[in-house]
Design an enzyme around this catalytic site. Structure first.
Site, PDB file in Angstrom:
ATOM      1  N   VAL A  25      -5.438  -3.123   0.284  1.00  0.00           N
ATOM      2  CA  VAL A  25      -6.479  -2.515   1.129  1.00  0.00           C
ATOM      3  C   VAL A  25      -7.431  -3.611   1.591  1.00  0.00           C
ATOM      4  CG1 VAL A  25      -8.242  -0.726   1.309  1.00  0.00           C
ATOM      5  CG2 VAL A  25      -6.362  -0.450  -0.322  1.00  0.00           C
ATOM      6  N   GLU A  44      -5.393  -5.224  -5.155  1.00  0.00           N
ATOM      7  CA  GLU A  44      -6.496  -5.615  -4.268  1.00  0.00           C
ATOM      8  C   GLU A  44      -6.032  -5.857  -2.836  1.00  0.00           C
ATOM      9  OE1 GLU A  44     -10.052  -6.316  -4.992  1.00  0.00           O
ATOM     10  OE2 GLU A  44      -9.844  -6.072  -2.842  1.00  0.00           O
ATOM     11  N   LYS A  74      -4.367   3.393   2.719  1.00  0.00           N
ATOM     12  CA  LYS A  74      -5.515   2.590   2.272  1.00  0.00           C
ATOM     13  C   LYS A  74      -6.677   3.472   1.830  1.00  0.00           C
ATOM     14  CE  LYS A  74      -4.208  -1.451   5.001  1.00  0.00           C
ATOM     15  NZ  LYS A  74      -4.374  -2.129   6.312  1.00  0.00           N
ATOM     16  N   LYS A 119       0.827  -1.221   0.000  1.00  0.00           N
ATOM     17  CA  LYS A 119       0.000   0.000   0.000  1.00  0.00           C
ATOM     18  C   LYS A 119       0.855   1.263   0.000  1.00  0.00           C
ATOM     19  CE  LYS A 119      -0.315  -1.450   4.665  1.00  0.00           C
ATOM     20  NZ  LYS A 119      -0.010  -2.860   4.567  1.00  0.00           N
TER      21      LYS A 119
END
Lengths: 384, 384
Positions: free
Chosen positions: A118, A115, A191, A91
């Site tokens: 987060v 994907e 995020k 992230k």
């Protein structure tokens, strides 16, 4: 389809094991050809030469599980430039360089998907993408960080203090030796930046209001319990009339809410759509197999030629700290006064100041006043 | 792509409005050409001749929003046979004829999709499909019915009786004049049958244990409240070692659980995967726009050539009522005794009998003993 995994720690080894042990038709088509890792001892596919991977024309997908900004940034960039799809759970690097990676991926006709970065194992971003195909999203918010939830949940259910709970979380491997990213907001900031990109087509910088949860005490939680309230650590973005507002801070929920009911290190993330109303997604936000699973889903999407929408950064919303009006709670030794204040209570030697419904900008003014006098203050939003 | 909508009630009109008012690129590609409805007055695209739609070569997708078994069955079958994809929200017809529709769709090289039939606006089936690409699913369960949840939530939070709450739900349009499908289990039975198909590749008949929630009383809820417990109406399937077990019944949860926290007529549905652990999906399980939204997502998937997996009915699990062992609560005027009983309490004129951890088959034996003597009995499972 042949892939390479960069990094063979918790997440990288999870990806390897899921692909190798999986029994579905979709997984049978995927082969791990190479793993970038320090030593050949741990892993028979390991190489410590990144060029072997980036220059290997058989490898279609590079799965980046190194974490951190460097060398991840460089490896992702070079992989995309060499025509490889990139999947990452990282992230930090995705949130910082999103616009650059998205542009580069488009130019090279490959996918850049993240994907797992987060919500860990929760299929959050893919469902956000799907929602956008049909609906407008007006808000995203949620418990994005398992460590902070573990701490708050343990403080709430077991009447513990922050410090002893943090220690327990560290002993269980849920918190790092330096817990700053989890409890001061950095993790949630990344995020919510990535969620913003998929929900609202914006790539924002981490300069929105972010308040640490580090100063929360058992007394604060007891104070809220009197009113059947619980506190969670929340990232949130609201959009209205061409403007957006993002924040990361403690937020107060009724004890019978879905958020209050999230135990241990789980996550829950919500979106609010014009047609669909509120959808909530709950699950394990971290861990070897949940995160590994989300990465493998991305790889399958690439291999199956899925129609996942591409991230498009339009940046056509303007930033505002006057978009929402909320009641806030400020706990400190300072007895705030003035027209923004709704009520003040003294409880165990502190003032619990509840504001009227004010803007984030007005809150910043109040907090500036408090923090000069009491750096151990806590600020929380009443969720609505 | 041109589509036809069969039925212009709540759901059908929702589909039309979402497609017509939607602004996404995906929606711009979809055009409603025809609506099967009784009168041309209500809707300018209406026709009351189904053959006009089924024989129209321009129409690629038929969206069945009529509800009920007939003429839905016939219209779906003829549409598929004429090479049209079919999307439906009709759980009754889908659950009953699933194997036939799936086979027919495969033969005609079209899709038969029914996302909206389970969980309304919640993207449940598509996420179940996605999960299966990578992971094994061991269990599905949840609150699949909004009406029963509205009733139980109102009884719990507002100390109301079943009858007055049902009346309120009917006045609000949440319950039908004949509430049987919602409170006796038929609706949840259809939804768990469809979930079973996607989770476990089985098409099962509705002959598994299904207990009505109609006899629940305020006293029952008060009894459970003493122990910080709440009761919800749950469909559940467990799979282990080549066997499956399905039931629909009241289930007892801790008051701090996600399920206990589901308010009003919302749904929450969970899956338990080997790698991913527990995922939960929460949202509006019914209503014009939530259900319409789910249908439109199916249409978009067809138009975008999405890689959604096809339903495959293998039926390679055998049925067992001895797979799980649970504690059950049986409330009646009968003082059950014997080796299956863990404890008995009297509360406001009734016996609350808690069983040991027993099988569903053993429970059936106990219930048979009770129902001869007291038809107003209630049975609930302690969730675990």
């Amino acid at each position: 389809m042949k892939i390479a995994i960069l990094g063979y720690g918790t997440v990288g080894s999870g990806v390897y094991e899921i692909i190798t042990n999986g029994k579905s038709l979709e997984l049978e088509k995927i082969e791990v050809k190479s793993v970038f890792a320090r030593s050949r001892d741990k892993m028979h596919l390991a190489t410590d030469d990144i060029n072997e991977i980036i220059n290997d024309e058989e490898i279609s997908v590079v799965v980046e599980c190194l974490g951190g900004l460097n060398p991840a940034y460089d490896f992702i960039k070079r992989s995309i430039e060499n025509g490889k799809h990139v999947v990452t759970a990282n992230k930090a690097v995705a949130a910082k360089y999103l616009d650059e990676f998205v542009e580069l991926a488009e130019k090279n006709n490959v996918k850049f998907i993240f994907e797992a970065s987060v919500g860990g194992g929760i299929p959050w971003l893919v469902n956000l993408e799907r929602t956008r195909r049909v609906d407008d999203v007006k808000r995203v918010y949620g418990i994005f960080n398992g460590t902070s939830n573990f701490i708050l949940d343990n403080m709430y259910r077991n009447d513990q203090e922050f410090d002893s709970t943090l220690k327990a979380a560290q002993d269980l491997g849920y918190a790092e030796a330096d817990p700053s990213a989890d409890v001061d907001g950095g993790d949630v900031v990344n995020k919510i930046i990535l969620s913003n990109a998929l929900a609202f087509d914006i790539h924002v910088q981490p300069d929105f209001p972010t308040y640490s949860m580090r100063n929360i005490t058992k007394n604060d939680i007891d104070y809220l319990k009197q009113y059947d309230l619980a506190v969670k650590y929340i990232g949130e973005t609201n959009v209205e009339g061409g403007k957006y507002e993002t924040s990361v801070m403690l937020s107060i929920f009724g004890k019978e809410s879905q958020e209050a009911a999230v135990p241990l290190n789980n996550n829950i993330i919500s979106l609010d759509g014009s047609f669909i109303g509120e959808l909530k997604f709950y699950g394990q936000g971290a861990g070897k197999f949940p995160t590994g699973n989300a990465i493998v889903q991305d790889i399958v999407d690439i291999n199956e030629g899925s129609t996942r929408i591409d991230v498009v950064i339009k940046n056509n919303l303007s930033y505002s700290e006057e978009l929402t009006r909320r009641n806030y709670l400020v706990r400190s030794s300072v007895e705030l006064s003035g027209e923004l204040i709704e009520s003040i209570e003294q409880y165990k030697g502190n003032f619990y100041v509840k504001t009227k419904e004010i803007s984030l900008k007005q809150l910043t003014g109040l907090v500036d006043e408090v923090k000069e006098k009491d750096s151990s203050f806590v600020v929380a939003k009443f969720h609505k």
